[in-house]
Design an enzyme around this catalytic site. Structure first.
Site, PDB file in Angstrom:
ATOM      1  N   HIS A   1       0.730  -1.095  -0.151  1.00 50.04           N
ATOM      2  CA  HIS A   1      -0.169  -0.148   0.135  1.00 50.04           C
ATOM      3  C   HIS A   1       0.623   1.454   0.179  1.00 50.04           C
ATOM      4  O   HIS A   1       1.554   1.739   0.228  1.00 50.04           O
ATOM      5  CB  HIS A   1      -1.066  -0.515   0.588  1.00 50.04           C
ATOM      6  CG  HIS A   1      -0.633   0.127   2.498  1.00 50.04           C
ATOM      7  ND1 HIS A   1      -0.156   1.143   3.142  1.00 50.04           N
ATOM      8  CD2 HIS A   1      -0.202  -0.806   3.339  1.00 50.04           C
ATOM      9  CE1 HIS A   1       0.137   1.357   4.170  1.00 50.04           C
ATOM     10  NE2 HIS A   1       0.497  -0.019   4.677  1.00 50.04           N
TER      11      HIS A   1
ATOM     12  N   ASP B   1       5.788   2.126   7.291  1.00 47.71           N
ATOM     13  CA  ASP B   1       4.702   1.176   6.611  1.00 47.71           C
ATOM     14  C   ASP B   1       3.818   2.779   5.832  1.00 47.71           C
ATOM     15  O   ASP B   1       3.536   3.302   6.378  1.00 47.71           O
ATOM     16  CB  ASP B   1       4.045   1.368   8.240  1.00 47.71           C
ATOM     17  CG  ASP B   1       2.518   0.842   7.757  1.00 47.71           C
ATOM     18  OD1 ASP B   1       2.062   0.617   6.704  1.00 47.71           O
ATOM     19  OD2 ASP B   1       1.243   1.375   8.893  1.00 47.71           O
TER      20      ASP B   1
ATOM     21  N   GLU C   1      -5.096   1.548   1.925  1.00 45.06           N
ATOM     22  CA  GLU C   1      -4.904   0.219   2.331  1.00 45.06           C
ATOM     23  C   GLU C   1      -5.687   0.477   4.679  1.00 45.06           C
ATOM     24  O   GLU C   1      -6.614  -0.018   4.771  1.00 45.06           O
ATOM     25  CB  GLU C   1      -3.721   0.074   2.810  1.00 45.06           C
ATOM     26  CG  GLU C   1      -3.600  -1.856   3.520  1.00 45.06           C
ATOM     27  CD  GLU C   1      -3.048  -1.601   4.873  1.00 45.06           C
ATOM     28  OE1 GLU C   1      -2.788  -2.582   5.220  1.00 45.06           O
ATOM     29  OE2 GLU C   1      -2.940   0.026   5.308  1.00 45.06           O
ATOM     30  N   GLU C   2      -4.990   1.936   4.652  1.00 41.60           N
ATOM     31  CA  GLU C   2      -5.252   2.022   6.222  1.00 41.60           C
ATOM     32  C   GLU C   2      -6.044   2.545   6.753  1.00 41.60           C
ATOM     33  O   GLU C   2      -6.856   1.936   8.148  1.00 41.60           O
ATOM     34  CB  GLU C   2      -4.012   3.369   6.602  1.00 41.60           C
ATOM     35  CG  GLU C   2      -3.159   3.037   6.543  1.00 41.60           C
ATOM     36  CD  GLU C   2      -2.104   2.082   7.321  1.00 41.60           C
ATOM     37  OE1 GLU C   2      -2.543   1.563   7.829  1.00 41.60           O
ATOM     38  OE2 GLU C   2      -0.191   2.558   7.331  1.00 41.60           O
TER      39      GLU C   2
ATOM     40  N   ASP D   1       4.046  -5.227   3.299  1.00 38.94           N
ATOM     41  CA  ASP D   1       4.006  -3.847   4.091  1.00 38.94           C
ATOM     42  C   ASP D   1       4.518  -4.578   4.761  1.00 38.94           C
ATOM     43  O   ASP D   1       4.528  -5.334   6.277  1.00 38.94           O
ATOM     44  CB  ASP D   1       2.433  -4.412   4.055  1.00 38.94           C
ATOM     45  CG  ASP D   1       1.480  -3.779   4.405  1.00 38.94           C
ATOM     46  OD1 ASP D   1       2.399  -2.463   5.647  1.00 38.94           O
ATOM     47  OD2 ASP D   1       0.139  -3.719   5.345  1.00 38.94           O
TER      48      ASP D   1
ATOM     49  N   HIS E   1       2.418   4.109  12.539  1.00 42.31           N
ATOM     50  CA  HIS E   1       1.312   4.956  12.667  1.00 42.31           C
ATOM     51  C   HIS E   1       1.837   6.363  13.350  1.00 42.31           C
ATOM     52  O   HIS E   1       0.327   7.070  13.896  1.00 42.31           O
ATOM     53  CB  HIS E   1      -0.380   4.746  13.069  1.00 42.31           C
ATOM     54  CG  HIS E   1      -0.370   3.168  12.595  1.00 42.31           C
ATOM     55  ND1 HIS E   1      -0.525   2.286  12.455  1.00 42.31           N
ATOM     56  CD2 HIS E   1      -0.229   3.236  11.078  1.00 42.31           C
ATOM     57  CE1 HIS E   1      -0.779   1.085  11.822  1.00 42.31           C
ATOM     58  NE2 HIS E   1      -1.170   2.124  10.715  1.00 42.31           N
TER      59      HIS E   1
END
Length: 395
Positions: free
Chosen positions: A204, A224, A258-259, A286, A363
């Site tokens: 992603h 990420d 994706e998230e 990923d 994140h």
């Protein structure tokens, strides 16, 4: 388990702030039963539509979808963590498909390993510096959130980069896959083979951080998932430099959104299924640059294909000698491979670490290259694995 501390306060504050949405049209998500239990503890209005022993289909409000995203990221440490649906009809149909394909299925592929000279040449050409440069570029965007301007810019940069690597090849195309409900496109690079079968290698492109005003939050997303996109980009560069022409078609995909529920990959996988595209295998990249303490590469066993996982393990033993690898589980809908698995295609996700050793900077604004030592040494292993997978499976 009860929520305590800052996360409990954050969810409570969010619930109060979103009561205005109480009369909005219903939304539908499927989640693992572990997350469903937590969601329903604090939201009595959530309705269970269907469930089995592993996952649940829920009727929720828009605010519940955002809370599910928070839970997936903060408590369960999953990248996606749930599937989101527009209509009840779609939700039930997809849920039933998932129940059908929940167990690993036979793929009937040729998993022989006999391309030693080609693979050895390819992996010798992969360079850490190139992967590091792409991570640096993608993580320089303020964020790559699927609804932000910089998210669109990042996907366009990937498109331009992949195009520049392949412009000399008439059998290679690069396209933007535009989605109707959000601005960030997915990017698909296709190396046309002689066979109609397609080998998919994806990861992603979006990133996420924070909770409020996510389109404004700083989310460099170096691990990420700038690392996965960089790993694929180096794989593409090597295949182009050695003028590799596969028998099967190879498609590289940088998924949007994706998230927030695997939205981009879900839409693409469904289209390939509807178009009767024959998928030989799917490899998900990923997070590839944060090394865990025990193993170099970890194959996730849940929502993946057991035969293909065994094949990937043999590729590591054959071409990446000296690396240690093993198996783990990552939970329901943890990344885009689940979108393909849901459609009945053989999918695998080699991951950077065991889940218990996962990179806890993801994140957040701290997901930077510097937090991973300032190099892409670990991601280089995954580029070599992706090269061996592409060459051997697409032969």
């Amino acid at each position: 388990m009860k929520w305590n501390g800052p996360l409990k306060t954050l969810i409570s504050t969010f619930a109060l702030a979103t009561t205005v949405l109480s009369h909005a049209a219903p939304h539908y998500i499927s989640v693992g039963n572990d997350m469903a239990k937590d969601l329903m503890k604090s939201n009595s209005h959530i309705k269970v539509i269907k469930e089995d022993h592993n996952h649940s289909l829920l009727e929720v409000k828009q605010s519940d979808k955002l809370e599910a995203s928070l839970l997936a990221h903060e408590k369960f440490h999953r990248c996606g963590g749930f599937f989101s649906y527009e209509t009840l009809e779609e939700a039930i149909s997809e849920f039933d498909n998932h129940a059908h394909f929940q167990q690993s299925m036979l793929s009937f592929q040729d998993y022989t390993i006999n391309q030693e000279s080609t693979v050895s040449k390819a992996i010798s050409m992969a360079k850490e510096e190139n992967i590091r440069n792409v991570i640096t570029k993608l993580s320089s965007y303020h964020n790559r959130y699927y609804k932000s301007e910089t998210g669109v810019q990042a996907s366009n940069w990937i498109f331009d980069q992949w195009k520049s690597l392949t412009d000399h090849r008439s059998d290679v195309s690069v396209e933007l896959f535009n989605h109707s409900n959000w601005p960030q496109p997915s990017v698909i690079l296709t190396i046309k083979g002689k066979s109609p079968e397609v080998v998919v290698i994806g990861g992603h492109a979006d990133s996420i951080a924070g909770f409020w005003a996510r389109h404004k939050a700083h989310a460099p997303g170096a691990d990420d998932n700038a690392s996965g996109i960089a790993t694929m980009t180096e794989t593409i560069r090597v295949l182009m430099e050695m003028n590799h022409r596969p028998e099967k078609t190879i498609a590289f995909m940088a998924y949007a959104a994706e998230e927030v529920g695997l939205l981009g990959s879900k839409e693409i996988a469904k289209k390939y299924k509807q178009d009767n595209v024959e998928i030989a295998g799917v490899l998900q990249l990923d997070m590839t640059n944060f090394k865990g303490q025990k193993w170099d590469i970890v194959l996730m066993q849940d929502y993946t294909n057991a035969e293909q996982n065994t094949f990937i393990g043999k590729l590591i033993d054959t071409y990446l000698t000296g690396l240690e690898w093993g198996y783990d589980k990552c939970g329901y809908g943890c990344s885009d491979h689940a979108s393909w698995h849901l459609q009945g295609f053989p999918a695998s996700i080699p991951f950077e670490s065991r889940m218990s050793e996962k990179n806890h900077n993801i994140h957040t604004k701290n997901d930077t290259l510097e937090s991973m030592g300032g190099n892409a040494n670990h991601a280089l292993k995954f580029s070599k694995l992706a090269l061996s997978y592409a060459i051997e499976l697409a032969k």
